[in-house]
Structures are given as C-alpha cells and as structure tokens.
Design an enzyme around this catalytic site. Structure first.
Site, PDB file in Angstrom:
ATOM      1  N   LYS A 147       2.590   2.200   2.401  1.00 56.09           N
ATOM      2  CA  LYS A 147       2.454   2.732   3.577  1.00 56.09           C
ATOM      3  C   LYS A 147       3.661   2.224   4.578  1.00 56.09           C
ATOM      4  O   LYS A 147       3.952   1.154   4.549  1.00 56.09           O
ATOM      5  CB  LYS A 147       1.194   2.490   4.240  1.00 56.09           C
TER       6      LYS A 147
ATOM      7  N   LYS B 173       0.894  -1.211  -0.002  1.00 54.76           N
ATOM      8  CA  LYS B 173      -0.110   0.067  -0.145  1.00 54.76           C
ATOM      9  C   LYS B 173       1.067   1.223  -0.123  1.00 54.76           C
ATOM     10  O   LYS B 173       0.407   2.270   0.291  1.00 54.76           O
ATOM     11  CB  LYS B 173      -0.898   0.044   1.099  1.00 54.76           C
TER      12      LYS B 173
HETATM   13  N1  C2G Z   1     -10.548   7.028   9.052  1.00 58.36           N
HETATM   14  C1  C2G Z   1     -11.550   7.572   9.520  1.00 58.36           C
HETATM   15  N2  C2G Z   1     -11.240   8.937   9.898  1.00 58.36           N
HETATM   16  C2  C2G Z   1      -9.838   9.409   9.849  1.00 58.36           C
HETATM   17  C3  C2G Z   1      -9.043   8.604   9.321  1.00 58.36           C
HETATM   18  C4  C2G Z   1      -9.084   7.217   9.277  1.00 58.36           C
HETATM   19  O1  C2G Z   1     -12.581   7.337   9.504  1.00 58.36           O
HETATM   20  N3  C2G Z   1      -9.629  10.708  10.206  1.00 58.36           N
HETATM   21  C5  C2G Z   1     -10.815   5.238   8.618  1.00 58.36           C
HETATM   22  C6  C2G Z   1     -10.297   5.196   7.435  1.00 58.36           C
HETATM   23  O2  C2G Z   1     -11.429   5.645   6.284  1.00 58.36           O
HETATM   24  C7  C2G Z   1     -10.382   3.580   7.467  1.00 58.36           C
HETATM   25  C8  C2G Z   1      -9.910   3.299   8.821  1.00 58.36           C
HETATM   26  O3  C2G Z   1     -10.249   4.663   9.601  1.00 58.36           O
HETATM   27  O4  C2G Z   1     -11.543   2.956   7.040  1.00 58.36           O
HETATM   28  C9  C2G Z   1      -8.407   2.936   8.870  1.00 58.36           C
HETATM   29  O5  C2G Z   1      -7.539   3.953   8.221  1.00 58.36           O
HETATM   30  P1  C2G Z   1      -6.266   3.658   7.786  1.00 58.36           P
HETATM   31  O6  C2G Z   1      -5.609   2.843   8.839  1.00 58.36           O
HETATM   32  O7  C2G Z   1      -5.665   4.608   7.041  1.00 58.36           O
HETATM   33  O8  C2G Z   1      -6.246   2.413   6.559  1.00 58.36           O
HETATM   34  P2  C2G Z   1      -6.241   2.466   4.915  1.00 58.36           P
HETATM   35  O9  C2G Z   1      -4.864   2.767   4.743  1.00 58.36           O
HETATM   36  O10 C2G Z   1      -7.267   3.251   4.296  1.00 58.36           O
HETATM   37  O11 C2G Z   1      -6.693   0.929   4.751  1.00 58.36           O
HETATM   38  O12 C2G Z   1      -8.319  -2.765   2.277  1.00 58.36           O
HETATM   39  C10 C2G Z   1      -8.309  -1.416   3.137  1.00 58.36           C
HETATM   40  C11 C2G Z   1      -7.204  -0.994   3.391  1.00 58.36           C
HETATM   41  O13 C2G Z   1      -6.574  -1.818   4.201  1.00 58.36           O
HETATM   42  C12 C2G Z   1      -7.386   0.347   4.232  1.00 58.36           C
END
Ligand code: C2G
Length: 132
Positions: free
Chosen positions: A46, A44
């Site tokens: 990340k 990803k």
């Molecule tokens: N999130 C949120 N509000 C934020 C930050 C994050 O609602 N201010 C939510 C994101 O939308 C996601 C969850 O928290 O649903 C986890 O965020 P991340 O750890 O950034 O996940 P991501 O990298 O988007 O990975 O297969 C899907 C991926 O693994 C999602």
C-alpha cells in the site's frame, strides 16, 4: 476500563473510517489505533498519500480515538493485546476470520465494512474527474 484496539492505514480519511472508529470505541471505554507505518504499508503493498506522522496527527484529532501506536509488522498483535491490556480487538469484516488466533487473548469482533466508500475509490474518482 474496557479497552478496544483496531489496526489500519487510515489514509485519505473518510466516513467509512470514522464509522468503524466510532463503532469500535462504543464497544468499550478506550480505543487504541495501531496505525500502519509507511514501512509496513510497503509490506502491505500500500502506498499512502499522507505519511505516518500526518495520518497519526489526523487520527489523534478524532474524538473516538484515545491512543495511537505504530503498526510495523503482521506479528505484533498478541504483544499489543498483552502490553496494552486490550479486552476487544476490532476489524472490518473484510478481515473476517484472519485474526481469530487472538481469541485466546481477547474478544475478536469483525464489524461490517461501510459500503460505497474507500480510499481507492476516492483515488479512482479523482482520476476520472481529471480525465473528464
Ligand atoms: N473500513 C471500513 N469501511 C470502509 C473502508 C475501511 O469499515 N469503507 C475499515 C477496514 O475494514 C479496516 C479499517 O477501516 O478495519 C481501516 O482500513 P484500512 O486503512 O484500509 O486498513 P487495512 O489496510 O485493511 O489494514 O493489520 C491490519 C491491517 O493494518 C489493516
């Protein structure tokens, strides 16, 4: 029992993460979090501060989280929904539409993201603090 699943990296856990976990859990009776492994994070593009084991340890301590499984590929969601008898798939709406293919297998709900906080914002703010 209505089972919910959500996916993510959940690094440097913050109140935006807690809010989506709380809202996801409230959509059913059981919440599974598929937590991105360190290997999947590199797919990803990340880099997480906490490694998988520690992010898993943190997530498992949250009252809204019932089960944590590894997420190590983009293609595991249908299998996860089937294998874990999932009724509802939840993601933040930054993913809106991306996982609609799951509608053949479960309910798909995109919840509004929490504005004003993110892991990258935390990193940037700390950097600015250091640089004065
Ligand atoms: N999130 C949120 N509000 C934020 C930050 C994050 O609602 N201010 C939510 C994101 O939308 C996601 C969850 O928290 O649903 C986890 O965020 P991340 O750890 O950034 O996940 P991501 O990298 O988007 O990975 O297969 C899907 C991926 O693994 C999602």
């Amino acid at each position: 029992m209505k089972k919910v699943i959500t996916y993510g990296t959940f690094d440097l856990l913050h109140w935006g993460h807690i809010s989506i976990l709380k809202r996801a859990r409230e959509l059913g009776d059981h919440l599974t979090v598929a937590l991105s492994t360190d290997q999947f994070n590199s797919i990803k593009c990340k880099e997480s501060y906490h490694n998988y084991e520690n992010r898993k340890f943190i997530l498992e301590s949250i009252r809204y989280v019932d089960h944590v499984i590894p997420e190590d590929s983009w293609d595991q969601k249908i299998k996860d929904v089937k294998n874990h008898n999932i009724d509802v798939f939840v993601m933040g709406d930054d993913w809106k539409g991306q996982f609609d293919f799951l509608k053949d297998y479960c309910e798909v709900i995109y919840l509004p993201r929490t504005v004003g906080i993110s892991t990258s914002k935390i990193k940037e703010d700390l950097l600015n603090l250091q640089n004065g």
